[in-house]
Motif scaffolding. Structure first.
Motif, PDB file in Angstrom:
ATOM      1  N   PHE A 298       0.836  -1.201   0.000  1.00  0.00           N
ATOM      2  CA  PHE A 298       0.000   0.000   0.000  1.00  0.00           C
ATOM      3  C   PHE A 298       0.873   1.254   0.000  1.00  0.00           C
ATOM      4  O   PHE A 298       1.871   1.324   0.708  1.00  0.00           O
ATOM      5  CB  PHE A 298      -0.893   0.042   1.236  1.00  0.00           C
ATOM      6  CG  PHE A 298      -2.038  -0.923   1.207  1.00  0.00           C
ATOM      7  CD1 PHE A 298      -3.301  -0.512   0.805  1.00  0.00           C
ATOM      8  CD2 PHE A 298      -1.866  -2.247   1.584  1.00  0.00           C
ATOM      9  CE1 PHE A 298      -4.366  -1.398   0.778  1.00  0.00           C
ATOM     10  CE2 PHE A 298      -2.919  -3.141   1.563  1.00  0.00           C
ATOM     11  CZ  PHE A 298      -4.170  -2.723   1.152  1.00  0.00           C
TER      12      PHE A 298
ATOM     13  N   ASP B 264      -6.553   2.093  -1.119  1.00  0.00           N
ATOM     14  CA  ASP B 264      -5.201   2.655  -1.035  1.00  0.00           C
ATOM     15  C   ASP B 264      -5.353   4.164  -1.179  1.00  0.00           C
ATOM     16  O   ASP B 264      -5.902   4.650  -2.167  1.00  0.00           O
ATOM     17  CB  ASP B 264      -4.328   2.086  -2.151  1.00  0.00           C
ATOM     18  CG  ASP B 264      -2.843   2.342  -1.921  1.00  0.00           C
ATOM     19  OD1 ASP B 264      -2.514   3.337  -1.251  1.00  0.00           O
ATOM     20  OD2 ASP B 264      -2.031   1.550  -2.414  1.00  0.00           O
TER      21      ASP B 264
ATOM     22  N   ARG C 151      -7.484   3.588  -5.974  1.00  0.00           N
ATOM     23  CA  ARG C 151      -7.071   2.180  -6.060  1.00  0.00           C
ATOM     24  C   ARG C 151      -7.660   1.342  -4.931  1.00  0.00           C
ATOM     25  O   ARG C 151      -7.691   1.751  -3.772  1.00  0.00           O
ATOM     26  CB  ARG C 151      -5.543   2.086  -6.030  1.00  0.00           C
ATOM     27  CG  ARG C 151      -4.981   0.675  -6.152  1.00  0.00           C
ATOM     28  CD  ARG C 151      -3.542   0.728  -6.636  1.00  0.00           C
ATOM     29  NE  ARG C 151      -3.504   1.318  -7.986  1.00  0.00           N
ATOM     30  CZ  ARG C 151      -2.371   1.589  -8.642  1.00  0.00           C
ATOM     31  NH1 ARG C 151      -1.203   1.368  -8.054  1.00  0.00           N
ATOM     32  NH2 ARG C 151      -2.416   2.112  -9.859  1.00  0.00           N
TER      33      ARG C 151
ATOM     34  N   ARG D  58      -7.119  -2.425  -3.274  1.00  0.00           N
ATOM     35  CA  ARG D  58      -6.283  -3.622  -3.199  1.00  0.00           C
ATOM     36  C   ARG D  58      -7.067  -4.743  -2.531  1.00  0.00           C
ATOM     37  O   ARG D  58      -7.920  -4.488  -1.686  1.00  0.00           O
ATOM     38  CB  ARG D  58      -4.994  -3.339  -2.437  1.00  0.00           C
ATOM     39  CG  ARG D  58      -4.080  -2.343  -3.146  1.00  0.00           C
ATOM     40  CD  ARG D  58      -2.699  -2.272  -2.516  1.00  0.00           C
ATOM     41  NE  ARG D  58      -1.849  -1.339  -3.219  1.00  0.00           N
ATOM     42  CZ  ARG D  58      -1.118  -1.641  -4.296  1.00  0.00           C
ATOM     43  NH1 ARG D  58      -1.152  -2.887  -4.774  1.00  0.00           N
ATOM     44  NH2 ARG D  58      -0.362  -0.738  -4.890  1.00  0.00           N
TER      45      ARG D  58
ATOM     46  N   TRP E  43      -0.956  -9.961   0.894  1.00  0.00           N
ATOM     47  CA  TRP E  43      -1.297  -8.891  -0.041  1.00  0.00           C
ATOM     48  C   TRP E  43      -0.201  -8.797  -1.098  1.00  0.00           C
ATOM     49  O   TRP E  43       0.964  -8.603  -0.772  1.00  0.00           O
ATOM     50  CB  TRP E  43      -1.426  -7.557   0.699  1.00  0.00           C
ATOM     51  CG  TRP E  43      -2.518  -7.577   1.723  1.00  0.00           C
ATOM     52  CD1 TRP E  43      -2.449  -8.086   2.986  1.00  0.00           C
ATOM     53  CD2 TRP E  43      -3.851  -7.100   1.560  1.00  0.00           C
ATOM     54  NE1 TRP E  43      -3.648  -7.952   3.633  1.00  0.00           N
ATOM     55  CE2 TRP E  43      -4.533  -7.349   2.779  1.00  0.00           C
ATOM     56  CE3 TRP E  43      -4.534  -6.478   0.520  1.00  0.00           C
ATOM     57  CZ2 TRP E  43      -5.861  -6.994   2.977  1.00  0.00           C
ATOM     58  CZ3 TRP E  43      -5.862  -6.119   0.710  1.00  0.00           C
ATOM     59  CH2 TRP E  43      -6.511  -6.382   1.917  1.00  0.00           C
TER      60      TRP E  43
ATOM     61  N   ASP F 234      -2.235  -7.303  -7.029  1.00  0.00           N
ATOM     62  CA  ASP F 234      -3.659  -7.562  -6.793  1.00  0.00           C
ATOM     63  C   ASP F 234      -4.381  -6.259  -6.449  1.00  0.00           C
ATOM     64  O   ASP F 234      -4.537  -5.886  -5.282  1.00  0.00           O
ATOM     65  CB  ASP F 234      -3.838  -8.586  -5.671  1.00  0.00           C
ATOM     66  CG  ASP F 234      -3.366  -9.966  -6.090  1.00  0.00           C
ATOM     67  OD1 ASP F 234      -3.211 -10.201  -7.296  1.00  0.00           O
ATOM     68  OD2 ASP F 234      -3.145 -10.808  -5.200  1.00  0.00           O
ATOM     69  N   TYR F 235      -4.813  -5.546  -7.479  1.00  0.00           N
ATOM     70  CA  TYR F 235      -5.530  -4.283  -7.273  1.00  0.00           C
ATOM     71  C   TYR F 235      -6.301  -3.935  -8.542  1.00  0.00           C
ATOM     72  O   TYR F 235      -6.092  -4.504  -9.610  1.00  0.00           O
ATOM     73  CB  TYR F 235      -4.566  -3.148  -6.921  1.00  0.00           C
ATOM     74  CG  TYR F 235      -3.694  -2.679  -8.070  1.00  0.00           C
ATOM     75  CD1 TYR F 235      -4.135  -1.688  -8.943  1.00  0.00           C
ATOM     76  CD2 TYR F 235      -2.431  -3.229  -8.268  1.00  0.00           C
ATOM     77  CE1 TYR F 235      -3.346  -1.254 -10.003  1.00  0.00           C
ATOM     78  CE2 TYR F 235      -1.633  -2.811  -9.317  1.00  0.00           C
ATOM     79  CZ  TYR F 235      -2.094  -1.830 -10.180  1.00  0.00           C
ATOM     80  OH  TYR F 235      -1.324  -1.414 -11.241  1.00  0.00           O
TER      81      TYR F 235
END
Length: 202
Positions: free
Chosen positions: A130, A148, A156, A158, A168, A172-173
């Motif tokens: 992040f 984020d 964004r 996530r 995380w 992956d977003y």
């Protein structure tokens, strides 16, 4: 004071000034309010739903759980991260009975496990992917979604690995709309709902 059996986590309200009290239409809380335990502003309120622990509360720099057994009492606080970034408020995301994740915007993500009559166990989660943790989060299907809130990543979202909210990945977003920050996330049916601060609905 209402009978304890009439109370649930949904009846506890976090007021704008940081105090706790009953939802409109209710006239009391078991054993009074948190004022006798917590003297600083409450950051977040969540629902525990396990082994007599009805509520989980983050206030000051401690996590407290309410034990419904006997006459009721607040369990000893467990140290947690500092307060949320200015203009934001911390959020609890309940992932299972006895397990909540505490999102402290601009600061950290922690798992909070509270089983039995012991105080909550608070564990930090690595969130280096992040730019800056936002103050919107939810659990949808098998993943956790968190905004984020960095200058270049305000739009964004996530998401965690499937069924592993401690994992995380930087890849992956997804981005939503323009650069207006994300104000709220939730779900309805089979859809993830996102509200931006410019009032856009996705």
């Amino acid at each position: 004071e209402q009978k304890k059996g009439m109370w649930s986590g949904d009846n506890l309200v976090l007021y704008d000034d940081g105090r706790l009290g009953p939802r409109t239409g209710f006239t009391g809380l078991p054993n009074g309010t948190l004022d006798a335990v917590v003297q600083t502003q409450t950051e977040a309120v969540g629902y525990a739903d396990v082994d007599n622990a009805t509520w989980i509360v983050y206030s000051g720099t401690n996590v407290y759980t309410w034990d419904e057994s006997g006459s009721g009492q607040w369990r000893t606080g467990t140290a947690a991260p500092g307060t949320a970034a200015a203009g934001t408020r911390s959020v609890f995301v309940r992932t299972a009975p006895g397990v909540n994740y505490l999102l402290t915007p601009g600061n950290a993500l922690h798992s909070c496990t509270h089983i039995g009559n012991a105080a909550a166990t608070v564990t930090a989660i690595t969130t280096s992917v992040f730019t800056s943790l936002g103050d919107a989060a939810c659990l949808y299907r098998e993943r956790m979604y968190v905004a984020d809130d960095g200058v270049s990543t305000a739009s964004r979202v996530r998401y965690s690995a499937a069924n592993d909210y401690t994992s995380w990945s930087a890849d992956d977003y997804f981005d939503v709309g323009n650069e207006s920050p994300i104000a709220w996330m939730g779900w309805s049916g089979d859809r993830l709902i996102i509200v931006k601060r410019n009032m856009e609905l996705w």
